[in-house]
Design an enzyme around this catalytic site. Structure first.
Site, short mmCIF file in Angstrom:
data_model
loop_
_atom_site.label_atom_id
_atom_site.label_comp_id
_atom_site.label_asym_id
_atom_site.label_seq_id
_atom_site.Cartn_x
_atom_site.Cartn_y
_atom_site.Cartn_z
N ARG A 1 0.84 -1.21 0.00
CA ARG A 1 0.00 0.00 0.00
C ARG A 1 0.87 1.25 0.00
O ARG A 1 0.55 2.24 -0.66
CB ARG A 1 -0.95 -0.02 1.20
CG ARG A 1 -1.99 1.10 1.16
CD ARG A 1 -3.06 0.94 2.22
NE ARG A 1 -2.53 1.11 3.57
CZ ARG A 1 -3.25 0.99 4.67
NH1 ARG A 1 -4.55 0.69 4.59
NH2 ARG A 1 -2.72 1.16 5.85
N ARG B 1 9.72 18.96 -8.37
CA ARG B 1 11.03 18.90 -9.06
C ARG B 1 12.13 19.62 -8.28
O ARG B 1 13.30 19.45 -8.56
CB ARG B 1 10.91 19.49 -10.47
CG ARG B 1 10.13 18.58 -11.41
CD ARG B 1 9.93 19.19 -12.76
NE ARG B 1 9.19 20.45 -12.69
CZ ARG B 1 8.75 21.14 -13.74
NH1 ARG B 1 8.98 20.69 -14.96
NH2 ARG B 1 8.08 22.26 -13.58
N LYS C 1 -2.57 6.95 1.19
CA LYS C 1 -2.37 7.26 2.61
C LYS C 1 -1.31 8.36 2.65
O LYS C 1 -0.12 8.11 2.81
CB LYS C 1 -1.95 6.01 3.38
CG LYS C 1 -2.15 6.14 4.88
CD LYS C 1 -2.13 4.78 5.56
CE LYS C 1 -2.01 4.89 7.07
NZ LYS C 1 -3.15 5.47 7.75
N GLU D 1 -16.14 6.34 5.88
CA GLU D 1 -15.20 5.76 6.85
C GLU D 1 -15.07 6.71 8.02
O GLU D 1 -15.75 7.74 8.05
CB GLU D 1 -13.83 5.51 6.20
CG GLU D 1 -13.10 6.77 5.79
CD GLU D 1 -11.70 6.49 5.24
OE1 GLU D 1 -11.06 5.52 5.67
OE2 GLU D 1 -11.25 7.29 4.39
N1 PXG Z 1 -9.17 4.95 7.32
C1 PXG Z 1 -8.25 5.91 7.58
C2 PXG Z 1 -8.51 7.29 7.11
C3 PXG Z 1 -7.09 5.57 8.27
O1 PXG Z 1 -6.17 6.52 8.52
C4 PXG Z 1 -7.88 3.28 8.42
C5 PXG Z 1 -9.00 3.68 7.71
C6 PXG Z 1 -7.69 1.84 8.79
O2 PXG Z 1 -6.70 1.25 7.96
P1 PXG Z 1 -5.79 0.04 8.46
O3 PXG Z 1 -4.93 -0.26 7.30
O4 PXG Z 1 -5.01 0.54 9.66
O5 PXG Z 1 -6.69 -1.07 8.82
C7 PXG Z 1 -6.89 4.25 8.70
C8 PXG Z 1 -5.65 3.85 9.43
C9 PXG Z 1 -2.58 6.98 13.72
C10 PXG Z 1 -2.97 5.76 12.96
O6 PXG Z 1 -1.40 7.14 14.02
C11 PXG Z 1 -3.91 5.85 11.96
C12 PXG Z 1 -4.25 4.71 11.26
C13 PXG Z 1 -3.68 3.50 11.55
C14 PXG Z 1 -2.73 3.42 12.55
C15 PXG Z 1 -2.38 4.57 13.28
O7 PXG Z 1 -3.45 7.79 14.02
N2 PXG Z 1 -5.19 4.87 10.28
#
Ligand code: PXG
Length: 298
Positions: free
Chosen positions: A52, A105, A151, A184
């Site tokens: 990812r 750049r 992300k 979400e």
């Molecule tokens: N949606 C968003 C917008 C996220 O940031 C998820 C869904 C869940 O994705 P995963 O791959 O973790 O199942 C996320 C994940 C933090 C932190 O430091 C944020 C996430 C994961 C771990 C730590 O706030 N977000």
């Protein structure tokens, strides 16, 4: 030592770790990141998270100055240096230092950072009693504005929603798609249980395709539950029998109230419980071992 940080090939302490104020990650949020868990010395779904990360980078035309193999080794080395058996890993790749002006750049080389630190979790009570959630007024961006699949280091949209949750005294903020469909949460994906089936919003609505979300979809199907990625509204959420969140930090966390409405009977539901237990088992069984990994790989 508790925690360690890799910065461009060097592993140091939290206090020693620095990057330039001219880094476009700092100046413009130009970069990508990941959030990964270490469970008892094993990195959960490392390959999926790395895939990812490279996809996010590819979308924004950011060249990662490490091969996936070298990145994996850097992560393993940093976790090992941290001395932590349960930890949170935050790989970050930013556009790197360059002159002012947003043109990428201007930046010669990307900055690569891997932070390994203790993880902050929801308290056990959250899993026993369930979380309270509100719908934020701020919506997720349309996929043609800023695609949620990336992300990226631009988390202001999510942070604005998080602030709304804080102001309301809630645990998480639900965010809608630009058209008003359930999308979400600020840092978690969302699921509902309705008629015994699981629904989670489809990725084209503009959400991050969570690694935990994918794992839970697979687990549900292995448990003989119907699980669908689809489009649905707040009506479906308010009238669902169960609701839960998935995320690297949250794992599978029950939601018992949304916008002042009780979900189901107001207690964490049986399907949520089952998936939470199944996910915890999985997370502790699989994963890339950090210690003695050289022997394991021959
Ligand atoms: N949606 C968003 C917008 C996220 O940031 C998820 C869904 C869940 O994705 P995963 O791959 O973790 O199942 C996320 C994940 C933090 C932190 O430091 C944020 C996430 C994961 C771990 C730590 O706030 N977000």
């Amino acid at each position: 030592m508790s925690g360690a940080v890799y910065v461009n090939g060097r592993i140091c302490t939290k206090e020693e770790a620095t990057v330039s104020v001219y880094d476009h990650g700092f100046l413009y949020g130009d970069g990508v990141f990941e959030g990964i868990r270490v469970y008892d010395g094993r990195i959960f779904n490392l390959e999926e998270h790395l895939a990812r990360l490279y996809e996010s980078a590819r979308h924004i035309l950011l060249e990662v100055p490490l091969t996936p193999e070298a990145f994996k080794d850097a992560i393993i080395e940093t976790v090992r240096a941290s001395g932590l058996r349960d930890a949170y890993i935050r790989p970050v790749v930013s556009r790197g230092p360059g002159d002012l002006g947003l043109d990428p750049r201007k930046c010669q080389t990307a900055t690569v950072v891997v932070i390994v630190d203790a993880i902050r979790l929801y308290p056990q009570e959250a899993y026993e009693k369930g979380l309270r959630m509100i719908t934020a007024t701020v919506r997720r961006p349309a996929p043609d504005a800023l695609n949620g699949r990336i992300k990226s280091l631009n988390y202001l949209n999510n942070i604005l929603a998080r602030i709304e949750a804080n102001q309301a005294g809630a645990d998480e903020a639900l965010m809608l798609s630009p058209e008003g469909y359930v999308c979400e949460c600020s840092a978690d994906n969302v699921f509902v249980v309705t008629g015994g089936a699981l629904w989670t919003p489809a990725t084209h609505l503009g959400l991050l395709r969570g690694i935990t979300r994918d794992a839970v979809l697979s687990l549900a199907r292995e448990h003989g539950l119907a699980a669908e990625e689809r489009v649905f509204t707040l009506h479906d959420l308010y009238t669902a029998s169960e609701c839960f969140l998935t995320g690297t930090g949250a794992e599978v966390a029950p939601v018992v109230e949304v916008d002042g409405r009780r979900i189901g009977d107001g207690r964490p539901g049986p399907i949520t419980h089952r998936l939470n237990a199944a996910f915890r088992d999985l997370a502790r069984q699989v994963g890339t071992p950090v210690f003695a990994v050289k022997d394991a790989r021959g």
